[in-house]
Write a protein that holds these residues in place. Structure first.
Motif, PDB file in Angstrom:
ATOM      1  N   TYR A 121       0.828  -1.201   0.000  1.00  0.00           N
ATOM      2  CA  TYR A 121       0.000   0.000   0.000  1.00  0.00           C
ATOM      3  C   TYR A 121       0.863   1.252   0.000  1.00  0.00           C
ATOM      4  CZ  TYR A 121       1.149   0.610   4.919  1.00  0.00           C
ATOM      5  OH  TYR A 121       1.835   0.794   6.091  1.00  0.00           O
ATOM      6  N   ALA A 122       0.203   2.359  -0.289  1.00  0.00           N
ATOM      7  CA  ALA A 122       0.823   3.677  -0.199  1.00  0.00           C
ATOM      8  C   ALA A 122      -0.280   4.654   0.168  1.00  0.00           C
ATOM      9  CB  ALA A 122       1.464   4.072  -1.520  1.00  0.00           C
ATOM     10  N   LEU A 123       0.081   5.695   0.867  1.00  0.00           N
ATOM     11  CA  LEU A 123      -0.860   6.729   1.248  1.00  0.00           C
ATOM     12  C   LEU A 123      -0.333   8.059   0.738  1.00  0.00           C
ATOM     13  CD1 LEU A 123      -3.368   7.656   2.874  1.00  0.00           C
ATOM     14  CD2 LEU A 123      -1.858   7.846   4.876  1.00  0.00           C
ATOM     15  N   HIS A 124      -1.166   8.742  -0.048  1.00  0.00           N
ATOM     16  CA  HIS A 124      -0.833  10.076  -0.555  1.00  0.00           C
ATOM     17  C   HIS A 124      -2.017  10.984  -0.250  1.00  0.00           C
ATOM     18  CE1 HIS A 124       2.808   8.902  -2.700  1.00  0.00           C
ATOM     19  NE2 HIS A 124       2.159   7.834  -3.111  1.00  0.00           N
ATOM     20  N   GLY A 125      -1.858  11.849   0.719  1.00  0.00           N
ATOM     21  CA  GLY A 125      -2.943  12.759   1.085  1.00  0.00           C
ATOM     22  C   GLY A 125      -4.155  11.996   1.563  1.00  0.00           C
ATOM     23  N   LYS A 126      -5.283  12.183   0.889  1.00  0.00           N
ATOM     24  CA  LYS A 126      -6.528  11.539   1.279  1.00  0.00           C
ATOM     25  C   LYS A 126      -6.835  10.299   0.443  1.00  0.00           C
ATOM     26  CE  LYS A 126      -9.466  14.957   1.010  1.00  0.00           C
ATOM     27  NZ  LYS A 126     -10.620  15.858   1.198  1.00  0.00           N
ATOM     28  N   VAL A 127      -5.809   9.740  -0.211  1.00  0.00           N
ATOM     29  CA  VAL A 127      -6.014   8.541  -1.022  1.00  0.00           C
ATOM     30  C   VAL A 127      -5.086   7.437  -0.519  1.00  0.00           C
ATOM     31  CG1 VAL A 127      -6.024   7.556  -3.345  1.00  0.00           C
ATOM     32  CG2 VAL A 127      -6.615   9.964  -3.012  1.00  0.00           C
ATOM     33  N   PHE A 128      -5.695   6.291  -0.220  1.00  0.00           N
ATOM     34  CA  PHE A 128      -4.969   5.098   0.197  1.00  0.00           C
ATOM     35  C   PHE A 128      -4.976   4.151  -0.997  1.00  0.00           C
ATOM     36  CE2 PHE A 128      -4.795   0.831   2.057  1.00  0.00           C
ATOM     37  CZ  PHE A 128      -3.769   0.953   2.983  1.00  0.00           C
ATOM     38  N   TYR A 129      -3.796   3.806  -1.495  1.00  0.00           N
ATOM     39  CA  TYR A 129      -3.654   2.927  -2.653  1.00  0.00           C
ATOM     40  C   TYR A 129      -3.321   1.531  -2.144  1.00  0.00           C
ATOM     41  CZ  TYR A 129      -2.920   7.374  -5.101  1.00  0.00           C
ATOM     42  OH  TYR A 129      -3.045   8.635  -5.599  1.00  0.00           O
ATOM     43  N   LEU A 130      -4.052   0.547  -2.616  1.00  0.00           N
ATOM     44  CA  LEU A 130      -3.793  -0.835  -2.222  1.00  0.00           C
ATOM     45  C   LEU A 130      -3.541  -1.679  -3.451  1.00  0.00           C
ATOM     46  CD1 LEU A 130      -3.707  -3.063  -0.035  1.00  0.00           C
ATOM     47  CD2 LEU A 130      -6.176  -3.364  -0.430  1.00  0.00           C
ATOM     48  N   HIS A 131      -2.410  -2.349  -3.472  1.00  0.00           N
ATOM     49  CA  HIS A 131      -2.116  -3.333  -4.504  1.00  0.00           C
ATOM     50  C   HIS A 131      -2.403  -4.687  -3.880  1.00  0.00           C
ATOM     51  CE1 HIS A 131       0.981  -5.756  -6.964  1.00  0.00           C
ATOM     52  NE2 HIS A 131      -0.143  -5.654  -7.647  1.00  0.00           N
ATOM     53  N   ALA A 132      -3.439  -5.356  -4.390  1.00  0.00           N
ATOM     54  CA  ALA A 132      -3.872  -6.648  -3.869  1.00  0.00           C
ATOM     55  C   ALA A 132      -3.883  -7.656  -5.016  1.00  0.00           C
ATOM     56  CB  ALA A 132      -5.250  -6.524  -3.230  1.00  0.00           C
ATOM     57  N   PRO A 133      -2.711  -8.214  -5.354  1.00  0.00           N
ATOM     58  CA  PRO A 133      -2.625  -9.092  -6.515  1.00  0.00           C
ATOM     59  C   PRO A 133      -3.467 -10.368  -6.401  1.00  0.00           C
ATOM     60  CG  PRO A 133      -0.549  -9.062  -5.312  1.00  0.00           C
ATOM     61  CD  PRO A 133      -1.425  -8.029  -4.702  1.00  0.00           C
ATOM     62  N   ASP A 134      -3.844 -10.754  -5.196  1.00  0.00           N
ATOM     63  CA  ASP A 134      -4.687 -11.935  -5.008  1.00  0.00           C
ATOM     64  C   ASP A 134      -6.167 -11.581  -4.960  1.00  0.00           C
ATOM     65  OD1 ASP A 134      -2.347 -13.453  -4.883  1.00  0.00           O
ATOM     66  OD2 ASP A 134      -2.239 -13.294  -2.699  1.00  0.00           O
ATOM     67  N   GLY A 135      -6.494 -10.309  -5.197  1.00  0.00           N
ATOM     68  CA  GLY A 135      -7.875  -9.851  -5.179  1.00  0.00           C
ATOM     69  C   GLY A 135      -8.261  -9.310  -3.815  1.00  0.00           C
ATOM     70  N   ILE A 136      -9.393  -8.602  -3.772  1.00  0.00           N
ATOM     71  CA  ILE A 136      -9.810  -7.993  -2.510  1.00  0.00           C
ATOM     72  C   ILE A 136     -10.925  -8.777  -1.822  1.00  0.00           C
ATOM     73  CG2 ILE A 136      -9.074  -5.681  -3.174  1.00  0.00           C
ATOM     74  CD1 ILE A 136     -12.089  -5.039  -3.584  1.00  0.00           C
ATOM     75  N   GLY A 137     -11.455  -9.773  -2.495  1.00  0.00           N
ATOM     76  CA  GLY A 137     -12.578 -10.536  -1.949  1.00  0.00           C
ATOM     77  C   GLY A 137     -12.288 -11.194  -0.614  1.00  0.00           C
ATOM     78  N   ARG A 138     -11.083 -11.670  -0.430  1.00  0.00           N
ATOM     79  CA  ARG A 138     -10.713 -12.346   0.819  1.00  0.00           C
ATOM     80  C   ARG A 138      -9.725 -11.535   1.654  1.00  0.00           C
ATOM     81  NH1 ARG A 138      -9.666 -17.626  -2.355  1.00  0.00           N
ATOM     82  NH2 ARG A 138     -11.777 -18.168  -2.905  1.00  0.00           N
TER      83      ARG A 138
END
Length: 171
Positions: A121-138
């Motif tokens: 992840y990375a946080l820039h200001g009011k945006v949280f970026y998530l890299h979830a290569p296995d998907g976000i469902g689980r």
């Protein structure tokens, strides 16, 4: 007049908080907003207004449709910057943007506990970026994202963010 992006949270999910985008678009136009565009049923709106419509949209939607969703509103420039600041360029649609109502105060121990080894992840200001290569469902992090961020947030995947950026003319 300025262009704004409004992201509605928790509508049209699993049959809860139904809000038809076609009817919403007409409602917003009737309320005086111009160049109103929507994208898919998850509540993505681009519109022109004289002032930031954040405080007006919720009551308008509640009066017209009987629900008052949380709404994140940002100026075109702020949204475009969030799109171009994506720190995971080239990772495809495994990137999710969490647009926050205010600048997050990360609960770092909780975030570290819930973050899967494949996620970053990375946080820039009011945006949280998530890299979830296995998907976000689980993803345990995604299931608890607001408690980790300490603020209200709504997520959009890279494809949706890219489409909204195209609607803004900010490819």
């Amino acid at each position: 007049m300025s262009t704004y992006v409004a992201l509605l949270r928790g509508i049209n999910v699993g049959g809860n908080n139904p809000l038809p985008m076609k009817a919403l678009k007409l409602c917003l136009q009737d309320a005086g907003y111009s160049n109103v565009q929507t994208y898919i049923q998850s509540g993505n709106i681009v519109l022109d207004a004289d002032t930031n419509p954040k405080d007006e949209l919720g009551p308008l939607i509640e009066k017209s449709f009987g629900i008052e969703p949380a709404i994140m509103v940002m100026a075109k420039e702020e949204f475009s910057a969030a799109h171009t600041t994506n720190p995971f360029e080239g990772a495809g649609n495994t990137i999710h943007f969490y647009f926050c109502d205010a600048e997050p105060a990360l609960d770092q121990p909780k975030l570290d506990l819930l973050l899967a080894s494949s996620e970053s992840y990375a946080l820039h200001g009011k945006v949280f970026y998530l890299h979830a290569p296995d998907g976000i469902g689980r993803s345990k992090l995604v299931a608890n994202i607001e408690s980790c961020l300490g603020v209200a947030a709504t997520g959009r995947n890279l494809n949706t963010v890219g489409k909204i950026a195209s609607m803004l003319g900010a490819d």
